[in-house]
Enzyme design. Structure first.
Site, PDB file in Angstrom:
ATOM      1  N   PRO A  89       0.703  -1.209   0.025  1.00  0.00           N
ATOM      2  CA  PRO A  89       0.028  -0.057   0.043  1.00  0.00           C
ATOM      3  C   PRO A  89       0.974   1.212   0.056  1.00  0.00           C
ATOM      4  O   PRO A  89       0.365   2.348  -0.296  1.00  0.00           O
ATOM      5  CB  PRO A  89      -0.831   0.133   1.433  1.00  0.00           C
ATOM      6  CG  PRO A  89      -0.090  -1.281   2.237  1.00  0.00           C
ATOM      7  CD  PRO A  89       0.572  -2.013   1.178  1.00  0.00           C
ATOM      8  N   GLU A 116       1.936  -7.395   9.329  1.00  0.00           N
ATOM      9  CA  GLU A 116       1.954  -5.915   9.297  1.00  0.00           C
ATOM     10  C   GLU A 116       2.987  -5.432   8.282  1.00  0.00           C
ATOM     11  O   GLU A 116       2.652  -4.172   7.860  1.00  0.00           O
ATOM     12  CB  GLU A 116       2.599  -5.736  10.570  1.00  0.00           C
ATOM     13  CG  GLU A 116       2.835  -4.184  11.048  1.00  0.00           C
ATOM     14  CD  GLU A 116       1.132  -3.666  11.137  1.00  0.00           C
ATOM     15  OE1 GLU A 116       1.369  -2.437  11.178  1.00  0.00           O
ATOM     16  OE2 GLU A 116       0.441  -4.260  11.261  1.00  0.00           O
ATOM     17  N   ARG A 154      -3.308  -8.462 -20.716  1.00  0.00           N
ATOM     18  CA  ARG A 154      -4.325  -7.903 -21.735  1.00  0.00           C
ATOM     19  C   ARG A 154      -3.830  -6.991 -22.735  1.00  0.00           C
ATOM     20  O   ARG A 154      -4.111  -6.826 -23.936  1.00  0.00           O
ATOM     21  CB  ARG A 154      -5.770  -7.488 -21.245  1.00  0.00           C
ATOM     22  CG  ARG A 154      -5.281  -5.993 -20.492  1.00  0.00           C
ATOM     23  CD  ARG A 154      -6.549  -5.630 -19.831  1.00  0.00           C
ATOM     24  NE  ARG A 154      -7.512  -5.566 -20.535  1.00  0.00           N
ATOM     25  CZ  ARG A 154      -8.252  -4.565 -21.521  1.00  0.00           C
ATOM     26  NH1 ARG A 154      -7.365  -3.657 -21.632  1.00  0.00           N
ATOM     27  NH2 ARG A 154      -9.222  -4.857 -22.067  1.00  0.00           N
ATOM     28  N   ASP A 169      -8.726   1.462 -25.080  1.00  0.00           N
ATOM     29  CA  ASP A 169      -9.444   1.229 -23.626  1.00  0.00           C
ATOM     30  C   ASP A 169      -9.116   2.909 -23.063  1.00  0.00           C
ATOM     31  O   ASP A 169      -8.323   3.719 -23.402  1.00  0.00           O
ATOM     32  CB  ASP A 169      -8.466   0.494 -22.920  1.00  0.00           C
ATOM     33  CG  ASP A 169      -8.883  -1.021 -23.052  1.00  0.00           C
ATOM     34  OD1 ASP A 169      -9.955  -1.112 -23.394  1.00  0.00           O
ATOM     35  OD2 ASP A 169      -7.998  -1.856 -22.692  1.00  0.00           O
TER      36      ASP A 169
END
Length: 247
Positions: A89, A116, A154, A169
């Site tokens: 993150p 953690e 893709r 896209d």
């Protein structure tokens, strides 16, 4: 492309990577993948992969040894140094541009953590990239890795079976994609725009470009801050602003 995935939960990937477009891409030898339970690389009696953090604090931290050993084992079978991606993150937010960059690689290793966090030496001395799929926290890196793999595969030649699809896209052009319609031409009183039924390819292309610009202006105006508008697009944008104002 070759993809190796370091994870404590290898079975999580089967449902996603063995389905739909990704399954076909493997059958067509567009890419291959292998999961590695890095617990098996631990050099202690109980295959322990985590420990308490120095200095105290909540949670457990992934130890460096099992992950370093797993990556070293994978690298023994490859000549070119692979891209080593840490799903985290705290990493760089994943974008279409990043997907296009990774699609140029021959070999990628994904490290999916739990607990953690990671011992900092993994970040500093092993990985080449840290990637986050958004400003939120998951229980582990597996779901994030699946998202990145799907997005990258893709874009590979023959990954979709239609290279034009990927090029058009959302985000690939810098704008959001235009609206799509299919049969029937009328459904519950709602009709497909007449221009799309006209057969006039020039007018259809112009409509799609303008509607792509409209959708971006209405939904993601921040994208226009870094997008270089052509003279024609600037004129369309003024028209769009006026049209939306008059509604």
């Amino acid at each position: 492309m070759k993809i190796d995935i370091l994870t404590l939960f290898p079975n999580m990937f089967d449902g996603v990577l063995q389905s739909s477009i990704l399954k076909k891409a493997q059958e067509n030898h567009v890419f291959s993948y292998q999961t590695h339970d890095f617990r098996t690389y631990a050099d202690n009696k109980h295959n322990k992969v985590d420990d308490y953090p120095y200095g105290g604090g909540a949670g457990m931290v992934l130890m460096p040894q099992p992950i370093f050993a797993a990556v070293a084992s994978i690298q023994q079978s490859t000549e070119k140094s692979p891209r080593v991606i840490l799903m985290c993150p705290q990493g760089e937010r994943f974008t279409q541009k990043k997907a296009e960059e990774l699609a140029e690689e021959e070999h990628i290793i994904f490290i999916c953590g739990h607990y953690e966090g990671y011992d900092e030496r993994i970040r500093e001395h092993l990985v080449t990239d840290e990637i986050s799929i958004g400003d939120f926290v998951l229980t582990g890196g597996e779901l994030g890795a699946m998202v990145v793999i799907d997005s990258v595969v893709r874009l590979l030649p023959e990954g979709l079976g239609n290279e034009i699809s990927a090029k058009e896209d959302s985000f690939s052009t810098g704008l959001l994609e235009h609206p799509h319609y299919t049969r029937p031409a009328e459904f519950k009183g709602y009709e497909v725009p007449e221009v799309l039924r006209s057969g006039h390819h020039g007018k259809i292309e112009e409509w799609r470009k303008k509607e792509s610009l409209r959708r971006t202006f209405l939904r993601r105006p921040d994208l226009l801050e870094s997008y270089v508008l052509s003279k024609e697009e600037r004129a369309w944008l003024e028209e769009i602003k006026q049209e939306e104002k008059n509604q």
